[in-house]
Write an enzyme that holds these catalytic residues in place. Structure first.
Site, PDB file in Angstrom:
ATOM      1  N   HIS A  26      15.715  -3.450  -4.703  1.00  0.00           N
ATOM      2  CA  HIS A  26      14.984  -3.299  -5.963  1.00  0.00           C
ATOM      3  C   HIS A  26      14.863  -1.838  -6.339  1.00  0.00           C
ATOM      4  O   HIS A  26      14.955  -0.941  -5.491  1.00  0.00           O
ATOM      5  CB  HIS A  26      13.593  -3.935  -5.862  1.00  0.00           C
ATOM      6  CG  HIS A  26      12.633  -3.167  -4.995  1.00  0.00           C
ATOM      7  ND1 HIS A  26      11.814  -2.173  -5.486  1.00  0.00           N
ATOM      8  CD2 HIS A  26      12.363  -3.242  -3.663  1.00  0.00           C
ATOM      9  CE1 HIS A  26      11.078  -1.682  -4.507  1.00  0.00           C
ATOM     10  NE2 HIS A  26      11.399  -2.310  -3.383  1.00  0.00           N
ATOM     11  N   CYS A  27      14.661  -1.587  -7.627  1.00  0.00           N
ATOM     12  CA  CYS A  27      14.381  -0.240  -8.105  1.00  0.00           C
ATOM     13  C   CYS A  27      12.912  -0.208  -8.518  1.00  0.00           C
ATOM     14  O   CYS A  27      12.096  -0.944  -7.975  1.00  0.00           O
ATOM     15  CB  CYS A  27      15.314   0.134  -9.253  1.00  0.00           C
ATOM     16  SG  CYS A  27      15.187  -0.952 -10.694  1.00  0.00           S
ATOM     17  N   ALA A  28      12.564   0.604  -9.492  1.00  0.00           N
ATOM     18  CA  ALA A  28      11.158   0.745  -9.870  1.00  0.00           C
ATOM     19  C   ALA A  28      10.592  -0.504 -10.532  1.00  0.00           C
ATOM     20  O   ALA A  28       9.416  -0.829 -10.365  1.00  0.00           O
ATOM     21  CB  ALA A  28      10.988   1.941 -10.802  1.00  0.00           C
TER      22      ALA A  28
END
Length: 289
Positions: A26-28
């Site tokens: 995942h990213c932000a």
């Protein structure tokens, strides 16, 4: 069960189950799932899940926009799928577009997890400047020393953070990437003059705060990791794999990949500086983009 668990269960069901998942990170704000077959993904149903703000279907990756709660959903999703390291997708035909997507995904997947560190370090620096300028904070005080240590550590050990994040992105043991980064910034290696390895002269490079050298080193480590994993007996792999990896990767990085990465970084920095000084309107446009 928590709401994050419920969201993860629904996503897993609508994406085709565990057998359709190759990897997840995942990213932000987005859950990023590498899949086997996009025909098994029910994008319409996933878009309707409460807590999902949107979806993006790309080649080899399905992105689910969740927001700041993405970390919680990721944790629950990871528990549900368990170890999927053995999942593989059939080889796809090479295209430059696909290569570009892979590069961008690697860079974003490596940098996003450490943005919090860089932001925090930068803000601490601002607090220091305000304290010194407006509140009489002495640069010789213990408070200044501690706060300055937080700021310096945030950037000085950047290769270590990037090594960990890049290795994790490449599905390796992230501690090996951190180990490589720590080696590069170690006091007897970083900026060392007159260093040699097996009779070969090691270029004098300042690795602390650098970016590209550690990325090239971890990419090379991935190749070595794959090779060693195939030829090392399981009974001794736990001990020999990290040993052989570091004995190969560290010298190659110090002798060739590190200097190459340093030169690439210098060229990029000079180009950006030129654009900013001579073509300021272009730099504003790039920042806006």
């Amino acid at each position: 069960m928590s709401k994050y668990h419920d969201i993860a269960v629904k996503i897993l069901s609508d994406i085709g189950g565990k057998d359709n998942v190759i990897n997840v990170n995942h990213c932000a704000t987005r859950l990023r799932i590498q899949y086997k077959d996009k025909n098994n993904i029910d994008d319409n149903d996933i878009s309707k899940i409460e807590g999902v703000a949107g979806t993006v279907l790309r080649e080899d990756e399905y992105q689910i926009v969740i927001g700041t709660d993405v970390g919680n959903v990721y944790n629950e999703f990871s528990k549900l799928i368990g170890d999927v390291s053995g999942q593989k997708k059939s080889r796809t035909e090479f295209t430059w577009k696909h290569l570009g997507q892979v590069v961008i995904d690697f860079i974003s997947g490596t940098f996003v997890p450490i943005l919090g560190v860089l932001v925090a370090a930068g803000l601490v620096s601002a607090v220091l400047n305000i304290g010194v300028s407006f509140f009489g904070l002495s640069t010789k005080s213990g408070s200044y020393t501690i706060l300055d240590g937080i700021y310096e550590a945030g950037y000085y050990f950047l290769p270590l953070y990037l090594g960990y994040s890049a290795a994790k992105k490449l599905n390796m043991n992230p501690m090996m990437g951190a180990f490589l980064g720590a080696t590069l910034v170690y006091k007897t290696i970083d900026s060392a003059k007159g260093l040699e390895f097996l009779g070969l002269s090691v270029p004098q490079i300042q690795y602390n705060t650098s970016v590209i050298p550690i990325l090239l080193g971890v990419l090379f480590m991935k190749l070595i990791d794959i090779g060693i994993d195939k030829i090392t007996p399981k009974s001794i792999k736990f001990f020999t794999k990290p040993l052989i990896t570091m004995l190969i990767v560290v010298p190659v990085t110090l002798l060739w990949l590190g200097p190459l990465g340093f030169q690439i970084g210098t060229i990029i920095a000079n180009a950006l500086s030129f654009i900013n000084l001579k073509l300021g309107w272009v730099s504003v446009g790039l920042m806006g983009a």
